[in-house]
Write a protein that holds these residues in place. Structure first.
Motif, PDB file in Angstrom:
ATOM      1  N   GLU A   1      14.732 -24.217  12.622  1.00 43.31           N
ATOM      2  CA  GLU A   1      15.654 -23.452  11.780  1.00 43.31           C
ATOM      3  C   GLU A   1      15.960 -24.172  10.478  1.00 43.31           C
ATOM      4  O   GLU A   1      15.947 -25.401  10.418  1.00 43.31           O
ATOM      5  CB  GLU A   1      16.990 -23.248  12.518  1.00 43.31           C
ATOM      6  N   VAL A   2      16.267 -23.366   9.477  1.00 41.79           N
ATOM      7  CA  VAL A   2      16.720 -23.901   8.193  1.00 41.79           C
ATOM      8  C   VAL A   2      18.148 -23.432   7.950  1.00 41.79           C
ATOM      9  O   VAL A   2      18.414 -22.227   7.912  1.00 41.79           O
ATOM     10  CB  VAL A   2      15.814 -23.435   7.030  1.00 41.79           C
ATOM     11  N   THR A   3      19.068 -24.390   7.800  1.00 42.71           N
ATOM     12  CA  THR A   3      20.454 -24.065   7.465  1.00 42.71           C
ATOM     13  C   THR A   3      20.680 -24.422   6.003  1.00 42.71           C
ATOM     14  O   THR A   3      20.402 -25.546   5.587  1.00 42.71           O
ATOM     15  CB  THR A   3      21.439 -24.876   8.327  1.00 42.71           C
ATOM     16  N   VAL A   4      21.176 -23.468   5.243  1.00 41.04           N
ATOM     17  CA  VAL A   4      21.434 -23.737   3.831  1.00 41.04           C
ATOM     18  C   VAL A   4      22.937 -23.932   3.652  1.00 41.04           C
ATOM     19  O   VAL A   4      23.748 -23.228   4.234  1.00 41.04           O
ATOM     20  CB  VAL A   4      20.833 -22.636   2.925  1.00 41.04           C
ATOM     21  N   LEU A   5      23.280 -24.958   2.878  1.00 40.82           N
ATOM     22  CA  LEU A   5      24.685 -25.357   2.721  1.00 40.82           C
ATOM     23  C   LEU A   5      25.032 -25.448   1.246  1.00 40.82           C
ATOM     24  O   LEU A   5      24.242 -25.967   0.454  1.00 40.82           O
ATOM     25  CB  LEU A   5      24.896 -26.730   3.384  1.00 40.82           C
ATOM     26  N   THR A   6      26.197 -24.948   0.886  1.00 41.71           N
ATOM     27  CA  THR A   6      26.678 -25.187  -0.469  1.00 41.71           C
ATOM     28  C   THR A   6      28.160 -25.463  -0.440  1.00 41.71           C
ATOM     29  O   THR A   6      28.883 -24.979   0.434  1.00 41.71           O
ATOM     30  CB  THR A   6      26.367 -24.021  -1.436  1.00 41.71           C
ATOM     31  N   MET A   7      28.614 -26.267  -1.404  1.00 42.95           N
ATOM     32  CA  MET A   7      30.037 -26.470  -1.608  1.00 42.95           C
ATOM     33  C   MET A   7      30.364 -25.841  -2.955  1.00 42.95           C
ATOM     34  O   MET A   7      29.671 -26.086  -3.939  1.00 42.95           O
ATOM     35  CB  MET A   7      30.345 -27.964  -1.641  1.00 42.95           C
ATOM     36  N   GLY A   8      31.391 -25.027  -2.980  1.00 42.86           N
ATOM     37  CA  GLY A   8      31.732 -24.378  -4.234  1.00 42.86           C
ATOM     38  C   GLY A   8      32.845 -23.375  -4.041  1.00 42.86           C
ATOM     39  O   GLY A   8      33.427 -23.286  -2.963  1.00 42.86           O
TER      40      GLY A   8
ATOM     41  N   GLY B   1      14.520 -16.498   3.171  1.00 42.65           N
ATOM     42  CA  GLY B   1      14.066 -16.765   4.532  1.00 42.65           C
ATOM     43  C   GLY B   1      14.825 -17.844   5.275  1.00 42.65           C
ATOM     44  O   GLY B   1      14.438 -18.206   6.392  1.00 42.65           O
ATOM     45  N   ALA B   2      15.895 -18.387   4.689  1.00 41.50           N
ATOM     46  CA  ALA B   2      16.700 -19.360   5.431  1.00 41.50           C
ATOM     47  C   ALA B   2      17.357 -18.669   6.621  1.00 41.50           C
ATOM     48  O   ALA B   2      17.615 -17.466   6.589  1.00 41.50           O
ATOM     49  CB  ALA B   2      17.755 -19.984   4.523  1.00 41.50           C
ATOM     50  N   ASP B   3      17.609 -19.417   7.697  1.00 42.75           N
ATOM     51  CA  ASP B   3      18.107 -18.817   8.931  1.00 42.75           C
ATOM     52  C   ASP B   3      19.623 -18.697   8.980  1.00 42.75           C
ATOM     53  O   ASP B   3      20.157 -17.830   9.670  1.00 42.75           O
ATOM     54  CB  ASP B   3      17.650 -19.660  10.132  1.00 42.75           C
ATOM     55  N   ARG B   4      20.308 -19.586   8.287  1.00 44.71           N
ATOM     56  CA  ARG B   4      21.750 -19.638   8.435  1.00 44.71           C
ATOM     57  C   ARG B   4      22.324 -20.198   7.147  1.00 44.71           C
ATOM     58  O   ARG B   4      21.672 -20.991   6.467  1.00 44.71           O
ATOM     59  CB  ARG B   4      22.101 -20.561   9.608  1.00 44.71           C
ATOM     60  N   ALA B   5      23.556 -19.776   6.809  1.00 43.78           N
ATOM     61  CA  ALA B   5      24.169 -20.256   5.581  1.00 43.78           C
ATOM     62  C   ALA B   5      25.599 -20.693   5.840  1.00 43.78           C
ATOM     63  O   ALA B   5      26.340 -20.027   6.550  1.00 43.78           O
ATOM     64  CB  ALA B   5      24.139 -19.165   4.514  1.00 43.78           C
ATOM     65  N   VAL B   6      25.957 -21.839   5.271  1.00 43.29           N
ATOM     66  CA  VAL B   6      27.307 -22.370   5.417  1.00 43.29           C
ATOM     67  C   VAL B   6      27.910 -22.591   4.031  1.00 43.29           C
ATOM     68  O   VAL B   6      27.303 -23.250   3.182  1.00 43.29           O
ATOM     69  CB  VAL B   6      27.305 -23.712   6.188  1.00 43.29           C
ATOM     70  N   LEU B   7      29.093 -22.003   3.832  1.00 41.20           N
ATOM     71  CA  LEU B   7      29.810 -22.190   2.570  1.00 41.20           C
ATOM     72  C   LEU B   7      30.999 -23.102   2.826  1.00 41.20           C
ATOM     73  O   LEU B   7      31.877 -22.778   3.633  1.00 41.20           O
ATOM     74  CB  LEU B   7      30.291 -20.839   2.026  1.00 41.20           C
ATOM     75  N   LEU B   8      31.003 -24.237   2.146  1.00 39.18           N
ATOM     76  CA  LEU B   8      32.114 -25.173   2.245  1.00 39.18           C
ATOM     77  C   LEU B   8      33.000 -24.920   1.036  1.00 39.18           C
ATOM     78  O   LEU B   8      32.597 -25.187  -0.101  1.00 39.18           O
ATOM     79  CB  LEU B   8      31.563 -26.603   2.237  1.00 39.18           C
ATOM     80  N   THR B   9      34.171 -24.356   1.279  1.00 39.16           N
ATOM     81  CA  THR B   9      35.006 -23.987   0.143  1.00 39.16           C
ATOM     82  C   THR B   9      36.472 -24.246   0.456  1.00 39.16           C
ATOM     83  O   THR B   9      36.947 -23.900   1.535  1.00 39.16           O
ATOM     84  CB  THR B   9      34.755 -22.517  -0.271  1.00 39.16           C
TER      85      THR B   9
END
Lengths: 369, 283
Positions: B55-62, B77-85
């Motif tokens: 799996e590919v988890t994409v992460l961003t802070m913003g 095509g990323a599998d999961r996304a996490v937003l750190l906010t």
């Protein structure tokens, strides 16, 4: 970090007005250090540029300037130490170990952080090269201190804090950054941003040899090999005395040969502006500007380049900038010294021809007689 | 394998406008994009997943609107996304940013499985520091492989990885161990066009939103302005050069005459150049 409030001068970010109160345990951090980048027996010239800059800072602060040399014991480290003195260092710190032969993040980070915690410099400067940027981020994070990247200007303020100025948003603005309440104050500077200081032959002075306990078995990453770019290297671009570059005004990839032909005729290196790399017309390491190479040639000829701010950042140090562009309002004419409003595609072949003729020994003899 | 890729939503720099009086960035109405350098890392992550499974988890802070960048990454095509906010992250410099992201990556590890590789782009186009990747590597004790032009091999059994790294004047081949942090060089690949399935999945996906507390951050003094040793003191526009370029008169001149005039202008300003060029040029 930038706010968007109105007002002149712009209100500084959140804590800029804060009083600096250096914690007690940082008060004995003194002197300016420059990391001397030594790879495969060669010192990267950015190290000398930084010694020139570090010298000015040290003189303003009334402290010493030190060069920091890492490498395996032998001629190369001795040469690097000697050159550090020749370019202005008062002393050198030297860590010698076989495992410092090739650059690897782990041992280099360990050696530098160990030196810093032992000898406590107030300022640590590194070149913003692939090596310097790889190392600086690790060192600053280990020491939990501030690091300012790609500075274009370094100074110290009235109370001795480092004021590091860098372009931001692709060069459209500059900002001056301080490291509050942490030591050392760290900054990186790209090659060619600072002028090369005068080299003065002088004997090697005080060298502090420092032992860092490290064994190869504990270093996870192994260097398997190095393939040099060799003579086709664009590494020369940053240090070339004459540079010719092409931009979108050339219209098509095949017209880049006009730039290369002129470069060959006058013994220049060639490069391009960012859009040409994005189009895939030229490799990324030939790009000149904020996100490419900074150049400082005696002569820079820009053909069909409009001169966006991000390009200007990379060529501001050139002695003479010649711009060829059909658009008389192109921003490049605001910072070039000589301009020709004409179509580079038509003009470059003639320019190459006349240059070739003028520089040929035959015509020079005639001129001399 | 589990791969985490850090991306950043940045202003489209080509459209940055600076207020002429206050020298501040006018953000209103400026379109945002995924930092272009991050796309090379994202593609590399997707390629590795396709080759090795996982799996590919994409992460961003913003800010909350950074969700758009994550959704875009899901369409690729990323599998999961996490937003750190969280407002506590406002004003983070690179040290504070690497702290917050490394905490979030640790939490991702606990929640979705320990990552084998963390990817970042070479640098962002707005900050341009290239410091956050190395900062994350140091904080999570990951092997650090920057400016990677090519991943030559990965062996998931021996946990060995071999990469080609761009260095000054050449290419370095390094062998290291997973878990590692890789910053990917630009131009090394081209981001795929996501499939229709990916687009539909992205539209339906729920983005994981974490506050500082959700990410397990207990010490808020390490975040945002308070956790940032560097402070921007002053912002200003580059000084304009006093004079514009001296224009070579082009009226009624053939290209050859124009070349003559230009070369005369060059040598009159830099007399020493003529001898140097004659010496260098292979005319």
């Amino acid at each position: 970090m930038l706010n968007t409030k109105q007002g002149t001068p712009p209100p500084a970010a959140g804590r800029a007005g804060m009083k600096k109160e250096l914690p007690e345990h940082f008060k004995d951090y003194r002197h300016v250090w420059v990391f001397i980048e030594l790879e495969r027996g060669q010192v990267h010239p950015v190290s000398f540029e930084l010694l020139g800059e570090g010298r000015k800072l040290a003189d303003k602060l009334g402290v010493e300037l030190a060069g920091v040399v890492l490498g395996p014991a032998g001629e190369a480290t001795l040469y690097a130490v000697a050159e550090a003195f020749a370019y202005g260092a008062d002393l050198a710190y030297l860590v010698e170990a076989p495992l410092l032969e090739d650059y690897r993040n782990e041992p280099f980070t360990k050696a530098i952080t160990d030196l810093v915690t032992t000898y406590k410099p107030e300022i640590l400067l590194l070149g913003a090269t692939t090596l310097g940027r790889d190392l600086a981020g690790s060192v600053a994070t280990t020491l939990l201190t501030g690091l300012t990247a790609d500075c274009t200007e370094l100074d110290v303020d009235a109370d001795g804090s480092l004021a590091a100025t860098r372009p931001t948003f692709g060069g459209s603005l500059l900002c001056t950054i301080y490291t509050l309440n942490c030591r050392p104050q760290m900054a990186t500077v790209r090659p060619r941003v600072m002028a090369m200081p005068q080299r003065v032959n002088k004997p090697i002075g005080r060298v502090i040899q420092h032992e860092v306990p490290m064994v190869e078995e504990e270093i996870v990453t192994k260097a398997l090999g190095f393939l040099s770019d060799g003579q086709s290297s664009n590494a020369n671009l940053a240090y070339a005395d004459v540079v010719v570059a092409g931009g979108l005004g050339l219209g098509a990839a095949e017209n880049l040969k006009l730039v290369k032909n002129l470069a060959r005729a006058i013994g220049a290196e060639y490069g391009c502006s960012r859009p040409l790399v994005q189009k895939g017309w030229m490799p990324a390491d030939r790009q000149i500007g904020q996100t490419g190479k900074t150049i400082r040639p005696k002569l820079y000829i820009a053909a069909g380049i409009s001169g966006a701010i991000q390009h200007r950042v990379g060529v501001g140090g050139a002695d003479l900038i010649v711009a060829i562009n059909t658009d008389r309002n192109a921003p490049i004419f605001d910072f070039a010294h000589l301009g020709v409003v004409t179509d580079a595609i038509r003009f470059l072949p003639s320019l190459t021809e006349v240059f070739t003729h003028r520089l040929s020994p035959h015509s020079r003899d005639k001129l001399a007689n | 394998m589990h791969i985490v890729i850090c991306i950043k939503q940045v202003p489209d720099s080509a459209q940055i406008r600076v207020h002429p009086v206050t020298n501040t960035i006018m953000r209103q109405g400026v379109p945002t994009i995924i930092n272009p350098y991050d796309l090379f890392a994202l593609e590399e992550a997707l390629k590795l997943r396709d080759a090795h499974g996982g799996e590919v988890t994409v992460l961003t802070m913003g800010p909350p609107m950074a969700e758009d960048a994550l959704r875009k990454a899901l369409t690729y095509g990323a599998d999961r996304a996490v937003l750190l906010t969280d407002r506590y992250f406002a004003g983070s410099d690179t040290l504070a940013t690497s702290f917050a992201l490394s905490q979030a990556i640790a939490k991702i590890g606990e929640t979705f499985g320990t990552p084998d590789i963390v990817f970042t782009g070479k640098q962002t186009i707005d900050g341009d520091t290239a410091q956050v990747g190395p900062g994350i590597a140091k904080r999570l004790d990951l092997m650090q492989l920057t400016y990677v032009a090519k991943i030559a091999s990965i062996d998931l059994n021996t946990r060995e990885i071999t990469v080609e790294r761009r260095s000054e004047g050449g290419t370095q081949t390094l062998m290291s161990k997973l878990p590692c942090l890789i910053t990917m060089l630009e131009g090394t690949n081209e981001i795929r066009r996501g499939s229709l399935d990916d687009a539909l999945r992205a539209a339906r996906s729920r983005i994981v939103k974490w506050s500082a507390a959700d990410a397990g951050i207990e010490d808020l003094t390490k975040c945002g302005l308070r956790g940032s040793p560097t402070v921007v003191k002053r912002v200003f526009a580059p000084a304009a050069r006093a004079e514009k370029a001296e224009q070579i008169d082009t009226t009624e001149k053939t290209p050859r005459d124009l070349a003559d005039a230009l070369i005369a202008g060059i040598f009159s300003r830099q007399p020493a150049l003529e001898d140097e060029l004659a010496f260098d040029g292979d005319a």
